[in-house]
Every structure is written in C-alpha cells, then in structure tokens.
Design an enzyme around this catalytic site. Structure first.
Site, PDB file in Angstrom:
ATOM      1  N   SER A 198      -3.405   0.445   4.482  1.00 46.11           N
ATOM      2  CA  SER A 198      -2.770   1.744   4.211  1.00 46.11           C
ATOM      3  C   SER A 198      -1.497   1.880   5.044  1.00 46.11           C
ATOM      4  O   SER A 198      -1.099   0.959   5.744  1.00 46.11           O
ATOM      5  CB  SER A 198      -3.740   2.878   4.468  1.00 46.11           C
ATOM      6  N   LEU A 199      -0.889   3.033   4.946  1.00 43.69           N
ATOM      7  CA  LEU A 199       0.378   3.253   5.630  1.00 43.69           C
ATOM      8  C   LEU A 199       0.217   4.375   6.647  1.00 43.69           C
ATOM      9  O   LEU A 199      -0.534   5.312   6.416  1.00 43.69           O
ATOM     10  CB  LEU A 199       1.452   3.682   4.623  1.00 43.69           C
ATOM     11  N   LYS A 202       6.822   7.254  -2.648  1.00 43.96           N
ATOM     12  CA  LYS A 202       5.403   7.148  -2.278  1.00 43.96           C
ATOM     13  C   LYS A 202       4.657   7.750  -3.460  1.00 43.96           C
ATOM     14  O   LYS A 202       4.646   8.959  -3.654  1.00 43.96           O
ATOM     15  CB  LYS A 202       5.145   7.942  -0.992  1.00 43.96           C
ATOM     16  N   ARG A 255      -8.144  -0.683  -5.018  1.00 45.08           N
ATOM     17  CA  ARG A 255      -8.013  -1.008  -3.610  1.00 45.08           C
ATOM     18  C   ARG A 255      -9.371  -0.993  -2.907  1.00 45.08           C
ATOM     19  O   ARG A 255      -9.619  -1.787  -2.018  1.00 45.08           O
ATOM     20  CB  ARG A 255      -7.077   0.022  -2.982  1.00 45.08           C
ATOM     21  N   LYS A 312      10.426   0.752   4.286  1.00 44.76           N
ATOM     22  CA  LYS A 312       9.936  -0.566   4.709  1.00 44.76           C
ATOM     23  C   LYS A 312      11.075  -1.351   5.344  1.00 44.76           C
ATOM     24  O   LYS A 312      12.216  -1.253   4.875  1.00 44.76           O
ATOM     25  CB  LYS A 312       9.413  -1.355   3.490  1.00 44.76           C
ATOM     26  N   LYS A 343       6.269  11.768   4.411  1.00 45.52           N
ATOM     27  CA  LYS A 343       5.779  12.800   3.495  1.00 45.52           C
ATOM     28  C   LYS A 343       6.835  13.887   3.315  1.00 45.52           C
ATOM     29  O   LYS A 343       7.584  14.195   4.242  1.00 45.52           O
ATOM     30  CB  LYS A 343       4.495  13.419   4.061  1.00 45.52           C
TER      31      LYS A 343
HETATM   32  S1  IVH Z   1       3.237  -0.310   0.374  1.00 48.85           S
HETATM   33  C1  IVH Z   1       0.371  -2.535   3.679  1.00 48.85           C
HETATM   34  N1  IVH Z   1       4.590   1.277  -1.156  1.00 48.85           N
HETATM   35  O1  IVH Z   1       0.039   4.495  -0.274  1.00 48.85           O
HETATM   36  C2  IVH Z   1       0.435  -1.347   2.784  1.00 48.85           C
HETATM   37  N2  IVH Z   1       2.320   1.815  -0.786  1.00 48.85           N
HETATM   38  O2  IVH Z   1      -1.330   4.897   2.510  1.00 48.85           O
HETATM   39  C3  IVH Z   1       1.493  -1.526   1.769  1.00 48.85           C
HETATM   40  N3  IVH Z   1       1.573   3.836  -1.953  1.00 48.85           N
HETATM   41  O3  IVH Z   1      -2.775   2.577  -0.609  1.00 48.85           O
HETATM   42  C4  IVH Z   1       1.575  -0.389   0.856  1.00 48.85           C
HETATM   43  N4  IVH Z   1       3.471   4.306  -2.933  1.00 48.85           N
HETATM   44  O4  IVH Z   1      -1.390   2.719  -2.662  1.00 48.85           O
HETATM   45  C5  IVH Z   1       3.394   1.049  -0.600  1.00 48.85           C
HETATM   46  N5  IVH Z   1       5.946   2.573  -2.494  1.00 48.85           N
HETATM   47  C6  IVH Z   1       4.757   2.345  -1.954  1.00 48.85           C
HETATM   48  C7  IVH Z   1       3.660   3.187  -2.189  1.00 48.85           C
HETATM   49  C8  IVH Z   1       2.450   2.886  -1.575  1.00 48.85           C
HETATM   50  C9  IVH Z   1       2.220   4.681  -2.781  1.00 48.85           C
HETATM   51  C10 IVH Z   1       0.156   3.993  -1.562  1.00 48.85           C
HETATM   52  C11 IVH Z   1      -0.590   2.707  -1.548  1.00 48.85           C
HETATM   53  C12 IVH Z   1      -1.428   2.706  -0.322  1.00 48.85           C
HETATM   54  C13 IVH Z   1      -1.152   4.041   0.280  1.00 48.85           C
HETATM   55  C14 IVH Z   1      -0.964   3.834   1.763  1.00 48.85           C
END
Ligand code: IVH
Length: 672
Positions: free
Chosen positions: A84-85, A122, A143, A297, A321
């Site tokens: 997750s992020l 996001k 996931r 990123k 957010k």
């Molecule tokens: S990158 C190592 N990019 O947010 C994690 N995630 O809290 C790389 N999500 O479960 C994730 N938009 O499903 C990434 N542009 C985006 C995203 C994204 C939504 C979701 C993702 C993840 C959650 C993380």
C-alpha cells in the site's frame, strides 16, 4: 483459397476491427465506429463463430463473458507483493515526503539534488493485477492482503478497457500490469436506485460497487456493470527489459493497450509536485470516476530501488489526499457502542448524506467530553467531514438552525448492553463497562480474537459470534474451544457442512504464533506491530506472562501507556485464568524463532519464483520478522535474490549485477 481459410480470414478481420474499435472507444475515448456498425459486425462475428466453432479465437470480443459461473474463487499468490501507500494529507506532509526522499538519497548517494517525480491519479477503486503470457491475458487477481488475492480472471475479462491481447509487435513472454478497477460515477446513482427498487442493499460508494461487481461468481453479472480500468504499474516481468523510469514504463503500458492516468506527468522537485496536486484537485470534479488524490512517485527506477520499502509501503511514493469534503445533515440520535475493552463510545446517527462520494449515516463522537465540546444536541443540524479513507467525523453543530425541539444528550450511568457498572477513572476520557460478563464486550473480543490477523478463524465473524452469544454458547474466548458440532448444527441457518467447517477452523487455530496470540488477546494499545515487538522480546508465552512494566519499558518503541496497559492486563487474574483455560484446551502458542530479532537489519531481499516449502507471504514474513527488507526489483543494492522454481527475469538481473543468489534451503539457513 479454401472456404475455411476465407472464413478464418473474415473472423480474424472482424475480431481485429472490433477489438480496435473497442480500444478506441474504451481506452482512447475517441470512437471510430458507430454503435450500429459495431453491432452489425459483432453479430456477423457471432454468427460465423457459431457456424465454425473451431475457428473461434480466445481473444474474440464475443468471448469476454464465459458461459459457466464459478462456485468459488481460488487464491493467487502474488509473485511481487501488492503493497500500500503512505498518505500525505496536506501540502505540509507532501513537503515532508520530499524531504525524507532527499535525506535518504543524500545518505546513500551523498547528493541532495532536486528529485524528478511523476504525478498520477490516486484511483479510488479496487486494486488488481493482470498477468499476460505471450501477449495473452491469462490471469487477473485482486490485491487481497497484498500477498495473496482472489482469482477474478473471468470477471476481469468482461471489462472492455482491459485488453485480452497485448498490442505489441515485440514478443513479451510474461508481464503483470497493475492498476485499479473503477465503477463509473455517473451510472452509480441509477444503479443503486435499481438495487433498492429490487429489494437489494445499495452500495455505499462506487468503490464498494466495483469490489462487489468483481466478486460475482457469474461473470455475466459483472459484464453488465459499468466498470473501467486504469493501469498504474508493472508487477513481475519475464524475458523483457522494462524502461528505467516510471514515466516511460507507463508510456510502455499505454502502448500495450491499457488506459493510464490521464493526469500522468513528470515534475521537478516539491514545487512541481504541489502545482500538479493543486491542478488535479480542481480537475477531479469533472472526471467520470472517483479519485481521492494524486500519487507521487520517484520517477527513476534505480532511485526507487535504492529507496526501497518500509514494512508495507514504498519509500519512493506517497498518496497525496485531496482536502476534506464537508456537508451538513441532521443528527438524528446519539447511541452508545460498547467495544472489546468495555469502552462506551457515543456514535452519531445521521440522516444519510453523501459526502465526497460516500453515504455517511454514522460517525463516531469518541467520548462524552467530545460531545460536550462540540455542544451537540440530538436534532441539531451538523457539519460532517470526510477526508479520503478517513472515518467520517461530525465537526460542529449549526446552532443558528435550532428550533427548540433539540434534546440534550445524557451519557448513561450504566452499560446500555448489560446494565453493568460504568467507571471513568480520574484523568481518563473514556468511560468503561466494568462487568467482565458484558455480552457486548465478549462479542467484540471474540470477533477480534478470530480476525484474520489474529487467530484467523474462518467463519467466526461478527454474525456468527452474535449468534453464539445470543444462544448463550460462549461467555468468553476459551469457550469457543468447547463448542461441539451438534451445538452448532442446532443454531438457525447452520447446516452440517458449515458447522463442520467452523469446528475444523477453530481446531486449526489452536496452533498460533506468539505475536498473533498476543495481538488476539485484544490488550489496550497493543496492535499488530506492538504485539510483534512484545513477542520478539519475550520469545515464549511464559516469558510474556511474566513481563513487568520496567522490562516492558526497555523494549524499543514501547511507550509508557502501552507498558501500563500490558502490565494491567497481565496482572488481571481473570485474564490469566482465561489464558490458562486456552492452554488447557490445547491452544499451542508457538514461541517466536529463537534467533536474534535483527539479524537481517540493512539487508534487502528480492524473492522470485515458487518455493517448495514456503509461500511468498511466509518468506516475506521471515525477512521482515528479522528486520530485513523485501523489494520487488533487483538492483545493485539488493543483498540477496532468493530463487525458487521458475525464477524469471530477476534471476538474470541478479547474475548480471553480481548479486548473491540463494536457494530456498540457503535462505532458510540464513533465517535461522
Ligand atoms: S502505486 C507499492 N498508483 O492505492 C504500491 N497505487 O494505498 C504501489 N492506487 O492498493 C501502488 N491509484 O490500489 C499506485 N496511481 C496509483 C494508484 C494506486 C490508486 C491504490 C492501489 C493501492 C492503494 C495504496
């Protein structure tokens, strides 16, 4: 040319034309065929395929919906975990993220340059991973817990934005594309109204609707839902070198036929990030799907590899957010909820209101003082705020709108569930029911004990626990180990199979790791991480039971409040007796491996291929438990690559960079 050959040619042409039209419509949003023309060609293809079943192609647009519903989903282990992020809630926290990145790189690299970042939406949907072998879509999974998800391939095939075949002239032996499935916002309301009209529960928001749609066993139902997909990353690859930056990777993914974030761009430093974040905040309102922020990123993949991961999230990315959304509504009532520690929590019952895409009907008011501080009366108009995934909150009342019919809220003097005594010690904010037999406390504790991250008893969820309590079959945690199949079968809606399964799940849970057991006990302030720290320190249950406050305080990261709570728990005779009963009933708390807890500090592992004795998740857990790091990609900073069967391109990369490669056996030795 023979007749069959000409049929084949016509079928190929129709499949290609329809696929191209679909791509232009669903991915590029620039339709080239009229609906009528599309339908005409589609029907012609259907007819030809019916006449020549041997010529049907698996990637034919008529084959998006399979014919037979499934009876259950199978589990898929992710080759690269889906983590997750971390969140940044405002511009200050975005600045802190950039600071951390630069400080880390300065330490490792000796340079503190401005960092190039990418920005993308996001997406607020359901994370999935799509596997393509030799260009063909072969498996798609949710996931799940990040390590294992559910195989929802058949449902994903019905989503037109997901290509069944990659658009690539180059051979691609294996690639996983990761992204988010979204339920479109515009049809969401109408869809919910239809559900209500047909007596079904409405979905709270488009995200839940997307998740519910993917969890249908019959793909024909999923096919009818307005779902779309956006890619945001690449998982595992084989036989392919991917570009060295996230931006170029996403361009590559787009070239394969996937929609990517329309807001993807490269920016320089924190000022670039903030400008893009503000722009996206304005543009979000006009998007046909929900986004709750932007993801920032580090663009360079080698720098990403250098930055690596924390426990569950990368250091090279952050979800920024959008600011909270507020609405006003009526405070219909304030009810009291009794938690597993006996805490009495006032909860606002609200006239349901949509706040930033989510219907809010309840919100915690935390404690008695909070209700007073906000000056809330039942019947008030109140302001409700929601920020991303954060639990909705009642922020304030609007006194100007009072008409005199509002009522004061009176905090109860005894527990509303069991009428037991309520105590609120000096200096504490929370009032608690002190009756150890309070059914609400017992049920919350049981639900917690059996949850996935604790004893993981499948089938013992909220409804089942309530049923057991209602029928007076359990009065504390240890009582679940005395349940018999006959007792369960006598309960309403419990058949022979479900009873048997529950008994088996309870039996299976008797073997439990010390950290899970400590977490499962539900001690105040002891979450999963603290439970792990305590288990690492104590190593055995007996030692844990003898810990004193002074000793607890010596454990790094254990603060005074936690130490006090643990000591109070361990000093409680009723709790000790309950643990003794659990042991008597055969609960076997496994000691944490007797190794130095931090033998792998500073070591980064990359896992690849399938292991004979370990699941990917177990191997990862071993590294993390010994304070090592796990990364998804190999770089010169990787300490070890652990290769199982069918290891894929990571092994090649390790050899290329001279990184030590371990077999599963060697890995297990290193982990002690
Ligand atoms: S990158 C190592 N990019 O947010 C994690 N995630 O809290 C790389 N999500 O479960 C994730 N938009 O499903 C990434 N542009 C985006 C995203 C994204 C939504 C979701 C993702 C993840 C959650 C993380």
């Amino acid at each position: 040319m023979g007749e069959v050959a000409s049929f084949k040619q016509r079928i190929d042409l129709l499949v290609d034309e329809l696929t191209e039209a679909s791509y232009r419509y669903y991915v590029l949003s620039t339709p080239t065929l009229s609906d009528a023309e599309y339908d005409r060609k589609y029907r012609e293809l259907e007819k030809l395929e019916a006449e020549h079943p041997d010529l049907v192609r698996p990637d034919s647009p008529t084959k998006r919906v399979g014919s037979t519903p499934l009876s259950a989903f199978t589990t898929v282990t992710h080759r690269v975990p889906m983590l997750s992020l971390n969140n940044a809630m405002n511009e200050v926290e975005i600045g802190e993220f950039d600071d951390q990145v630069r400080r880390f790189l300065e330490k490792e690299h000796g340079r503190r340059d401005e960092v190039e970042y990418t920005i993308e939406h996001k997406f607020d949907g359901v994370a999935i991973t799509l596997a393509y072998r030799n260009g063909e879509f072969v498996q798609g999974a949710t996931r799940g817990d990040g390590y294992e998800g559910e195989d929802v391939t058949l449902n994903l095939r019905t989503i037109k934005a997901i290509p069944l075949k990659l658009r690539s002239a180059q051979a691609i032996p294996y690639i996983e594309v990761r992204g988010e499935v979204l339920f479109l916002s515009a049809p969401f309301e109408a869809f919910n109204e239809e559900r209500v009209a047909s007596g079904e529960e409405p979905f709270a928001n488009p995200r839940n609707a997307a998740s519910g749609s993917l969890r249908q066993l019959d793909p024909a139902i999923t096919a009818k839902r307005p779902l779309t997909f956006f890619a945001y990353g690449i998982g595992d690859v084989e036989g392919l070198t991917i570009p060295e930056s996230h931006y170029e990777c996403m361009k590559f993914v787009a070239s394969l036929g996937f929609p990517i974030s329309p807001s993807l761009r490269k920016v320089s430093g924190v000022s670039g990030v903030l400008a893009a974040y503000r722009d996206a905040g304005v543009a979000r309102m006009s998007l046909p799907f929900e986004v709750d922020g932007v993801v920032v990123k580090v663009n360079s993949l080698p720098l990403q590899a250098l930055l690596g991961f924390r426990q569950r999230s990368p250091r090279w990315a952050v979800a920024c957010k959008f600011p909270p959304v507020e609405e006003n509504t009526m405070l219909l009532d304030i009810v009291i909820q009794v938690g597993r520690t006996g805490a009495l929590t006032p909860v606002a019952v609200l006239e349901p209101v949509r706040v930033g895409g989510v219907v809010v009907a309840r919100a915690t008011l935390h404690n008695e003082d909070e209700v007073r501080r906000k000056g809330l009366k039942i019947g008030d108009r109140v302001i409700v705020r929601r920020q991303g995934d954060v639990i909705p909150a009642v922020v304030a009342n609007i006194p100007g709108l009072r008409d005199g019919t509002e009522r004061e809220f009176i905090f109860p003097q005894c527990c509303p569930e069991c009428e037991g005594p309520v105590a609120r010690p000096e200096g504490e904010k929370v009032a608690r029911c002190t009756n150890p037999r309070c059914p609400s406390k017992i049920s919350q504790r049981l639900i917690h004990y059996s949850c996935r991250d604790a004893a993981d008893i499948e089938g013992l969820g909220e409804k089942m626990v309530e049923l057991l309590i209602e029928h007076r079959l359990v009065a504390d945690i240890s009582a679940i180990f005395e349940l018999t199949q006959a007792q369960l079968e006598a309960l309403p809606r419990m058949g022979e199979t479900s009873s048997k399964n529950l008994i088996a799940a309870i039996e299976k849970s008797k073997k439990i790791a010390l950290n899970k057991f400590i977490f499962a006990l539900g001690i105040r302030h002891v979450g999963e991480r603290t439970a792990l720290l305590l288990a690492r320190h104590a190593k055995t249950l007996d030692k844990f039971l003898s810990l004193t406050e002074a000793e607890l305080l010596q454990i790094h990261e254990v603060g005074e409040e936690t130490a006090k709570a643990v000591e109070a728990y361990l000093g409680n005779d009723a709790e000790r007796a309950m643990i003794a009963r659990l042991r008597q009933q055969g609960v076997n708390v496994l000691p944490l491996e007797d190794v130095q807890a931090s033998t792998l500090t500073g070591k980064t592992f990359v896992l690849t291929g399938t292991f004979a004795t370990l699941s990917r998740k177990e191997a990862e857990a071993k590294v993390l438990a010994l304070s090592g790091k796990v990364s998804g990609s190999v770089s010169k900073n990787t300490s070890y690559v652990v290769a199982g069967a069918d290891p894929g391109s990571k092994l090649d990369k390790a050899k290329e960079l001279g990184v030590t490669v371990l077999s599963e056996e060697e890995f297990l030795k290193i982990c002690g």
